[in-house]
Design an enzyme around this catalytic site. Structure first.
Site, PDB file in Angstrom:
ATOM      1  N   LYS A  35      -8.960 -12.343 -20.506  1.00  0.00           N
ATOM      2  CA  LYS A  35      -7.579 -12.659 -20.098  1.00  0.00           C
ATOM      3  C   LYS A  35      -7.332 -12.196 -18.670  1.00  0.00           C
ATOM      4  O   LYS A  35      -8.122 -11.403 -18.127  1.00  0.00           O
ATOM      5  CB  LYS A  35      -6.605 -12.005 -21.078  1.00  0.00           C
ATOM      6  CG  LYS A  35      -6.708 -10.490 -21.147  1.00  0.00           C
ATOM      7  CD  LYS A  35      -5.929  -9.934 -22.339  1.00  0.00           C
ATOM      8  CE  LYS A  35      -6.126  -8.441 -22.473  1.00  0.00           C
ATOM      9  NZ  LYS A  35      -5.508  -7.910 -23.708  1.00  0.00           N
ATOM     10  N   ARG A 131       4.085  -4.635 -31.991  1.00  0.00           N
ATOM     11  CA  ARG A 131       4.161  -5.724 -31.018  1.00  0.00           C
ATOM     12  C   ARG A 131       4.031  -6.994 -31.855  1.00  0.00           C
ATOM     13  O   ARG A 131       4.935  -7.309 -32.608  1.00  0.00           O
ATOM     14  CB  ARG A 131       3.082  -5.600 -29.939  1.00  0.00           C
ATOM     15  CG  ARG A 131       3.236  -4.324 -29.093  1.00  0.00           C
ATOM     16  CD  ARG A 131       2.350  -4.354 -27.869  1.00  0.00           C
ATOM     17  NE  ARG A 131       0.981  -4.759 -28.200  1.00  0.00           N
ATOM     18  CZ  ARG A 131      -0.019  -4.828 -27.345  1.00  0.00           C
ATOM     19  NH1 ARG A 131       0.186  -4.537 -26.065  1.00  0.00           N
ATOM     20  NH2 ARG A 131      -1.227  -5.195 -27.730  1.00  0.00           N
ATOM     21  N   TYR A 256       6.315   4.426   6.514  1.00  0.00           N
ATOM     22  CA  TYR A 256       7.690   4.199   6.055  1.00  0.00           C
ATOM     23  C   TYR A 256       8.236   5.423   5.328  1.00  0.00           C
ATOM     24  O   TYR A 256       7.528   6.049   4.526  1.00  0.00           O
ATOM     25  CB  TYR A 256       7.730   3.032   5.071  1.00  0.00           C
ATOM     26  CG  TYR A 256       7.600   1.675   5.714  1.00  0.00           C
ATOM     27  CD1 TYR A 256       8.538   1.219   6.641  1.00  0.00           C
ATOM     28  CD2 TYR A 256       6.552   0.830   5.364  1.00  0.00           C
ATOM     29  CE1 TYR A 256       8.416  -0.044   7.209  1.00  0.00           C
ATOM     30  CE2 TYR A 256       6.431  -0.436   5.922  1.00  0.00           C
ATOM     31  CZ  TYR A 256       7.361  -0.869   6.852  1.00  0.00           C
ATOM     32  OH  TYR A 256       7.251  -2.109   7.397  1.00  0.00           O
ATOM     33  N   MET A 304       2.667  -3.013   2.990  1.00  0.00           N
ATOM     34  CA  MET A 304       2.223  -4.291   2.425  1.00  0.00           C
ATOM     35  C   MET A 304       0.783  -4.614   2.800  1.00  0.00           C
ATOM     36  O   MET A 304      -0.002  -5.068   1.962  1.00  0.00           O
ATOM     37  CB  MET A 304       3.160  -5.422   2.870  1.00  0.00           C
ATOM     38  CG  MET A 304       2.822  -6.751   2.213  1.00  0.00           C
ATOM     39  SD  MET A 304       3.820  -8.121   2.754  1.00  0.00           S
ATOM     40  CE  MET A 304       5.352  -7.838   1.911  1.00  0.00           C
TER      41      MET A 304
END
Ligand SMILES: *Cc1c(COP(=O)(O)O)cnc(C)c1O
Length: 360
Positions: A35, A131, A256, A304
């Site tokens: 997956k 679940r 930052y 980023m």
């Protein structure tokens, strides 16, 4: 020149790790779980790396079809089953096995008029994780209802464990889930499928007929020890380079939010890798990285497209120095733990903009 970041996938490691999964459960057949694009490693590479698996298991219907297009002829299992009635003809055409976890799915199967279909169904029990699946007291009724559908030719009994890596977890011990599963399936005909990677590695006695190995095949740990302890080899390496250097003095801040402030003169390397490449933004100061083969750490916030590392103790390092974010010399699990997550998430988050090559 392209941006100097690259992920390298080691097909041999995929093959090796599959053999480790088999060794722990020698009498079981193995689903290689692919997956999320094979946990970020790519479906096409997974088809080659897991050629020896008995089947491939995943979540996404479109990617199951893709596996057939890539030439996979052995079984394919949809671990959450189908999502809507329009998926059902796809199951028939591509011979996909699938989980059934709720009555709405059974109703869709009953309503589909499919005279030629032969379905291998995996009936999911919610044995405590809450679940997907039928509770133990609903399970037999769901089993009988499926058996009454002519297109259903086999039913495998399936459940999933919350704490296979921590069997003594006081809130839901592994043994309690096993007890509920055994009791609710007693006397029902069919194979059994309960083992994820942690179960395979640590509770091989629970392998039954099928194991569903995921993260271990990619060389990360499902918990309960390091990947190395289990003899697993990392299949993904993420490398980049230093693209800039700053020399700072005590009191200077980096990045930052000025989250890192130097308390001494330091050399800072700027690395071409950021959260848009899949590196976790929440990695704190001190998350390990390797520069020119030397272990150092991140300082300041991950941005980023860049992150910043301490080069003070690596005098030869500078622009062009090779940086390993994770891989053979630095386990993805160690980076993940430092960032408060697990290797699974980092692999799956490898961003599409990162070029991928295969290890020679
Ligand atoms: C993802 C998944 C697995 C594999 O789990 P790992 O911890 O990666 O081994 C097994 N079974 C099901 C149902 C899954 O969704």
């Amino acid at each position: 020149m392209p941006r100097p970041i690259v992920a390298t996938i080691d097909i041999f490691a995929l093959q090796h790790n599959l053999s480790v999964a088999r060794k722990h459960a020698p009498h079981a057949k193995t689903w290689a779980v692919v997956k999320a694009h094979a946990y970020g490693h790519g479906l096409e590479r997974a088809v080659r790396g897991f050629a020896a698996a008995d089947g491939l298991a995943l979540i996404e219907v479109d990617n199951a079809v893709r596996l057939r297009e890539l030439g996979w002829t052995k079984p394919i299992l949809l671990l959450e089953g189908f999502f809507d009635a329009s998926d059902i003809p796809v199951l028939v055409t591509h011979q996909l096995q699938f989980a059934i976890h709720c009555n709405a799915q059974i109703a869709l199967l009953e309503a589909a008029a499919l005279p030629d279909a032969r379905f291998h169904v995996h009936l999911k029990m919610n044995s405590g994780m809450n679940r997907l699946g039928f509770t133990p007291d609903q399970y037999r009724a769901a089993y009988e209802r499926l058996r009454a559908i002519p297109a259903v030719s086999s039913i495998t009994m399936m459940t999933h464990f919350a704490n296979a890596d921590d069997a003594a977890n006081p809130d839901l011990p592994l043994a309690e889930q096993v007890r509920r599963f055994r009791q609710a399936t007693a006397g029902l005909e069919g194979e059994h499928s309960v083992a994820n990677s942690a179960t395979d590695l640590m509770h091989g006695d629970l392998a039954y007929e099928w194991v569903r190995a995921g993260v271990m095949l990619y060389g990360a740990t499902p918990g309960g020890g390091t990947a190395q302890d289990f003899g697993l080899q990392p299949a993904m390496q993420l490398d980049s380079e230093v693209i800039g250097v700053q020399h700072i003095v005590a009191g200077d801040a980096v990045g930052y939010g000025s989250r890192f402030v130097a308390d001494k003169p330091m050399t800072i390397g700027v690395v071409a890798c950021g959260y848009a490449d899949g590196y976790p933004r929440h990695a704190p100061n001190g998350t390990p990285v390797i520069v020119d083969g030397v272990r150092t750490c991140t300082v300041g916030r991950v941005s980023m497209d860049m992150l910043t590392v301490d080069l003070t103790a690596i005098p030869g390092a500078g622009v062009g120095s090779r940086v390993t974010l994770w891989g053979k010399e630095l386990s993805i699990d160690e980076v993940a733990f430092a960032a408060g997550t697990i290797g699974y998430e980092l692999m799956c988050a490898l961003a599409p903009r990162v070029p991928v090559q295969e290890k020679k």
